[in-house]
Design a protein around this motif. Structure first.
Motif, PDB file in Angstrom:
ATOM      1  N   ILE A  56      -8.330  -2.532   7.217  1.00 21.26           N
ATOM      2  CA  ILE A  56      -6.959  -2.631   6.723  1.00 21.26           C
ATOM      3  C   ILE A  56      -6.134  -3.260   7.836  1.00 21.26           C
ATOM      4  O   ILE A  56      -6.021  -2.685   8.918  1.00 21.26           O
ATOM      5  CB  ILE A  56      -6.391  -1.249   6.345  1.00 21.26           C
ATOM      6  N   SER A  58      -0.209  -4.905   3.587  1.00 22.46           N
ATOM      7  CA  SER A  58      -1.358  -5.192   4.440  1.00 22.46           C
ATOM      8  C   SER A  58      -2.484  -5.738   3.578  1.00 22.46           C
ATOM      9  O   SER A  58      -2.505  -5.527   2.351  1.00 22.46           O
ATOM     10  CB  SER A  58      -1.822  -3.928   5.170  1.00 22.46           C
ATOM     11  N   ILE A  60     -14.080   0.732   2.209  1.00 25.45           N
ATOM     12  CA  ILE A  60     -12.969   0.033   2.858  1.00 25.45           C
ATOM     13  C   ILE A  60     -13.364  -0.233   4.304  1.00 25.45           C
ATOM     14  O   ILE A  60     -13.475   0.699   5.109  1.00 25.45           O
ATOM     15  CB  ILE A  60     -11.677   0.865   2.782  1.00 25.45           C
ATOM     16  N   GLU A 111      -9.937   3.228   6.339  1.00 24.67           N
ATOM     17  CA  GLU A 111     -11.163   2.561   6.754  1.00 24.67           C
ATOM     18  C   GLU A 111     -12.303   3.576   6.821  1.00 24.67           C
ATOM     19  O   GLU A 111     -12.142   4.698   7.298  1.00 24.67           O
ATOM     20  CB  GLU A 111     -10.968   1.890   8.113  1.00 24.67           C
ATOM     21  N   ALA A 157     -14.007   2.760  -1.557  1.00 28.50           N
ATOM     22  CA  ALA A 157     -12.927   1.924  -2.078  1.00 28.50           C
ATOM     23  C   ALA A 157     -12.652   2.278  -3.542  1.00 28.50           C
ATOM     24  O   ALA A 157     -13.062   1.577  -4.468  1.00 28.50           O
ATOM     25  CB  ALA A 157     -13.272   0.451  -1.928  1.00 28.50           C
ATOM     26  N   VAL A 216      -6.570  -5.659   2.592  1.00 27.95           N
ATOM     27  CA  VAL A 216      -7.612  -4.631   2.538  1.00 27.95           C
ATOM     28  C   VAL A 216      -8.942  -5.316   2.239  1.00 27.95           C
ATOM     29  O   VAL A 216      -9.071  -6.032   1.239  1.00 27.95           O
ATOM     30  CB  VAL A 216      -7.313  -3.577   1.455  1.00 27.95           C
ATOM     31  N   VAL A 228      -6.514   5.729   1.199  1.00 29.07           N
ATOM     32  CA  VAL A 228      -6.773   4.335   1.584  1.00 29.07           C
ATOM     33  C   VAL A 228      -6.998   4.343   3.090  1.00 29.07           C
ATOM     34  O   VAL A 228      -6.062   4.234   3.890  1.00 29.07           O
ATOM     35  CB  VAL A 228      -5.599   3.414   1.195  1.00 29.07           C
ATOM     36  N   ILE A 288       0.840  -1.194   0.000  1.00 34.20           N
ATOM     37  CA  ILE A 288       0.000   0.000   0.000  1.00 34.20           C
ATOM     38  C   ILE A 288       0.880   1.251   0.000  1.00 34.20           C
ATOM     39  O   ILE A 288       1.834   1.348   0.771  1.00 34.20           O
ATOM     40  CB  ILE A 288      -0.940   0.005   1.221  1.00 34.20           C
TER      41      ILE A 288
END
Length: 448
Positions: free
Chosen positions: A36, A24, A33, A379, A383, A26, A377, A15
């Motif tokens: 992560i 990580s 999202i 949470e 997305a 995703v 990127v 990422i």
């Protein structure tokens, strides 16, 4: 628009986000999202093995011309949005110099109605300003529209704003960001007359940056900055093409606090006037591609923070139109499909880091326009994501160009990196060369 229902788990991508590069998993659920973390398991998710690939936030292109309505012989939202997602661009902001010009709220809404059924990427449209539509401009909803576009230089139709009273009214009263095209029309006309006096109608494209000169750009850009400072306007100057203009902008203020920001475009970072001999009208843009010194100065301003955003000014014309003699050939060209790959080549060449690339094409665009939950990127964010293979070459050919016009200034060039997957609002819309009809893009919203 159908409700998002997909659950997709990306396993072990690298990422690139908010100045960090790390591995990580995703998890995307219903377009957002959700998580992560290093090791995520989900019983029903569609898993994609992304080991060895880099995951970036999708590019947000704040300046495109998709030509619909009225100019659909050369481009349209259906074709150009597909070219966009194939290039890792997940959101676009489109300009008002269509036919008719987008100068009323009704015409603006008509473009949103088209995009709601035709666009695979997320979308927004600028409201256009003219000398005689200030009341309409001021009715624009800041929550649902990216900005107001002001042509302080040549345009089509009724969109050149050269009335001093109107400019003052727009800059003093705009409820949102004003994006400007800055070239001084009087200077350009004077230069054109001078070159015609010397050469008649036998002008050639290498004269383009001398006719649409650095002086014309600086006069107009400095005027816009002066107006914005006088009125406290939120100003965003598009497609900076000269090193001199970069000195109008501040590198020390945090982006979220800036009232005046600037954009650079791919073509001004990639080409120079030395390329006219080979590329001819296919790199004819307004503002013009200028000297190697200008190109270097623009890149330096991108790196040091005076220029905040990188975009494309994607503006297709047909091959026949571009093949006309210089004076008849229109300015503009298709770029949205290959913007990310061009920037990745610049990364390979040591000109910018992956973190800087992501900052200028996604994070900063989202911050400049106050986008709602996009450009990072994170949470809880939509997305909008792109996976790239940094070390898989990709050659541009007529067979893989998706823009309706069917040509590219990069035709024949082999990029060092390949885009493998693109996700728009959680939908997989591009997968190893195939555009997938998996839902439609969302209308962008803004936290204003």
């Amino acid at each position: 628009m159908a409700k998002q229902t997909s659950t997709i788990l990306l396993k072990a991508p690298t990422i690139v986000n908010e100045g960090q590069v790390y591995s990580s998993d995703v998890l995307m659920v219903d377009g957002v999202i959700e998580r992560i973390a290093p090791e995520i398991a989900h019983p029903t998710a569609t898993e994609i093995n992304a080991e060895g690939l880099h995951l970036l936030p999708g590019l947000i292109d704040d300046q495109v011309h998709f030509r619909e309505p009225g100019l659909t012989h050369k481009a349209d939202i259906w074709h150009e949005s597909r070219a966009a997602v194939a290039g890792g661009t997940t959101s676009f902001m489109e300009m008002p110099n269509t036919v008719p010009n987008t100068l009323t709220q009704q015409l603006l809404q008509a473009k949103y109605d088209i995009a709601a059924t035709q666009s695979l990427a997320n979308y927004s449209f600028y409201m256009g300003a003219a000398n005689d539509n200030l009341d309409e401009v001021l009715r624009t909803n800041p929550r649902e529209v990216c900005g107001i576009k002001v042509f302080m230089g040549s345009s089509t139709g009724n969109m050149l704003v050269d009335n001093e009273h109107t400019l003052e009214g727009i800059f003093a009263n705009s409820p949102m960001l004003i994006a400007t095209h800055c070239e001084d029309e009087a200077t350009i006309r004077k230069n054109l007359q001078l070159y015609k006096a010397m050469h008649g109608d036998d002008l050639t494209v290498d004269m383009h940056p001398l006719i649409r000169s650095a002086e014309a750009c600086y006069i107009s850009s400095s005027r816009a900055v002066t107006l914005a400072k006088r009125h406290g306007t939120r100003l965003h100057i598009l497609h900076i093409s000269t090193a001199k203009e970069t000195n109008l902008f501040d590198s020390g203020t945090p982006l979220a606090a800036k009232r005046i920001t600037a954009e650079a475009c791919i073509h001004h970072l990639w080409f120079s006037d030395a390329d006219y001999a080979e590329k001819g009208n296919f790199i004819k843009w307004n503002p013009a591609v200028k000297t190697m010194q200008d190109r270097a100065g623009i890149l330096q301003a991108v790196l040091d923070g005076r220029i905040d955003v990188i975009a494309t000014d994607h503006a297709p014309h047909t091959l026949a139109e571009k093949s006309q003699p210089y004076l008849q050939a229109p300015s503009g060209g298709p770029l949205v499909q290959h913007a990310l790959q061009a920037l990745l080549d610049m990364h390979h060449d040591g000109k910018l880091t992956l973190e800087q690339l992501v900052q200028k094409t996604a994070h900063n665009t989202a911050t400049c326009f106050q986008l709602d939950r996009r450009g990072f990127v994170r949470e809880g964010y939509w997305a909008d994501l792109v996976l790239v293979d940094l070390n898989k070459p990709y050659t541009v050919s007529k067979e893989n160009i998706l823009s309706k016009c069917g040509w590219s200034p990069f035709e024949g060039h082999t990029f060092q990196s390949t885009i493998t997957h693109t996700f728009v609002s959680g939908n997989l819309v591009y997968d190893h060369g195939a555009v997938l009809e998996s839902g439609s893009g969302h209308r962008l919203l803004f936290n204003r």
